[in-house]
Design a protein around this motif. Sequence first.
Motif, mmCIF file in Angstrom:
data_model
loop_
_atom_site.group_PDB
_atom_site.id
_atom_site.type_symbol
_atom_site.label_atom_id
_atom_site.label_comp_id
_atom_site.label_asym_id
_atom_site.label_seq_id
_atom_site.Cartn_x
_atom_site.Cartn_y
_atom_site.Cartn_z
ATOM 1 N N TRP A 61 -2.966 7.087 8.821
ATOM 2 C CA TRP A 61 -3.203 6.303 8.437
ATOM 3 C C TRP A 61 -2.968 5.515 7.623
ATOM 4 C CZ3 TRP A 61 -7.475 5.140 12.222
ATOM 5 C CH2 TRP A 61 -7.698 5.693 12.151
ATOM 6 N N GLY A 62 -1.649 5.696 6.763
ATOM 7 C CA GLY A 62 -0.948 5.685 5.950
ATOM 8 C C GLY A 62 -0.178 4.571 6.227
ATOM 9 N N VAL A 63 0.263 4.853 7.268
ATOM 10 C CA VAL A 63 1.684 3.589 8.207
ATOM 11 C C VAL A 63 0.831 2.646 8.953
ATOM 12 C CG1 VAL A 63 3.008 5.495 7.501
ATOM 13 C CG2 VAL A 63 1.963 5.829 9.421
ATOM 14 N N LEU A 64 -0.013 3.156 9.328
ATOM 15 C CA LEU A 64 -0.594 2.235 10.753
ATOM 16 C C LEU A 64 -0.767 0.720 9.899
ATOM 17 C CD1 LEU A 64 -3.458 3.246 12.295
ATOM 18 C CD2 LEU A 64 -3.488 0.866 11.281
ATOM 19 N N PRO A 65 -1.309 0.343 8.629
ATOM 20 C CA PRO A 65 -1.019 -1.069 8.284
ATOM 21 C C PRO A 65 0.526 -1.611 8.770
ATOM 22 C CG PRO A 65 -2.081 -0.151 6.631
ATOM 23 C CD PRO A 65 -1.763 1.299 7.813
ATOM 24 N N THR A 66 1.401 -1.048 7.772
ATOM 25 C CA THR A 66 2.919 -1.244 8.069
ATOM 26 C C THR A 66 3.358 -1.417 9.613
ATOM 27 O OG1 THR A 66 3.435 0.634 7.580
ATOM 28 C CG2 THR A 66 3.627 -0.719 5.184
ATOM 29 N N LYS A 67 2.685 -0.313 10.673
ATOM 30 C CA LYS A 67 3.449 -0.100 11.309
ATOM 31 C C LYS A 67 2.686 -1.236 12.506
ATOM 32 C CE LYS A 67 5.824 4.384 12.436
ATOM 33 N NZ LYS A 67 5.362 5.678 12.668
#
Length: 341
Positions: free
Chosen positions: A37-43
């Motif tokens: 979930w951590g990388v979801l917003p940036t990706k």
Amino acid sequence: MGRVPCCDKVGVKKGPWTPEEDIILVSYVQQHGPGNWGVLPTKTGLRRCSKSCRLRWTNYLRPGIKRGNFTDQEEKMIIQLQALLGNKWAAIASYLPERTDNDIKNYWNTHLKKTMKKLDQLDQCHGSNDLFSLENGLTHLSSSNSSTSRGQWERTLQADINMAKKALHNALSHENPTSPHNYIKQENPQVSSTTTTYASSTENIARLLQGWMGSSTSSTNNSESSKTSSNNIATTDSSSCDGTPNAESKGEMGLMEAFESLFGLESFESSSSDELSQTATPEAETEVLKIEIKREENEHDVEVPLSVILENWLLDENTLNIQPKNDLTTLISFDETPHLF
DNA sequence: AAGCCCTGCAACCGCTCAGAA
DNA sequence: GTTCTGAGCGGTTGCAGGGCT
């Protein structure tokens, strides 16, 4: 000095999710699966914090979520499980795979809490109610005197467990013939009898795509996403006949396991004949064997309704007479959240 | 019709826990 | 052993919609 909340970052959006955001989130999960979930917003470029994304997925977009009114069965299960487990909403939700912990928590806080209060008042006036004496019988479990010695505590615990079993039996014996096993089955007569209320894996996603993307639903894109979805997410398509257990059977098996765990059958198996036979009476030992035979019958596709198994166990006085040690093991298994998927 | 109150639910907040570095 | 980070959980809040006055 507390930790800086992840949502305090500048530019992070809060509040209700838009359909567009949902679609972005869903398509990301379709491609990569839930997690990270951590990388979801940036990706994805979503201006949401990872936590918010996870919550949105687990509480709303995740396939297999049943929405709408709670059935009587569900209500009773929640009441009973709440009495046994307390406000462990995630644990309770694991026994109701179609409902999220948030849903159950909300339902408890908005409906059941009040109902219980009223019934509690009635109870004080008119004596105990079968179903609710279960909860009442257990409420002092959590609040038992900490200075009580271990032996006393175990005896109290044993009494509580027996009371809970009896109350649960009474509750079940008064309810309609629809067993918890049957409750899993789809009530929609239009669909095949084996269809479950457990929503299709792609239902939520398809709803999003069809509802919000309009006419493009028949495009290859959609079929592609459905394919991806069925790879990444447990499919509940009842038409699947490839031999692998579909989500319906998984769900049922999961519920069965959950019940077994909840009501101690699993612990009977794990502590099983060796350990048990050392302390239990011969009658109890026989009953354990009976339960094991029933379990084996189940494993060989002989459909024994869960309610029958439950009632057998509940009615089983020998089981009630098993030494505290074993029932303590049983109770400990309550804390082990079953993994349904 | 307008204002108020109540209810239900989605979302947020703060905390704990587990695993990796 | 300590710190950091992500994930998960339970409690709480805020808003929208419906009902009532």
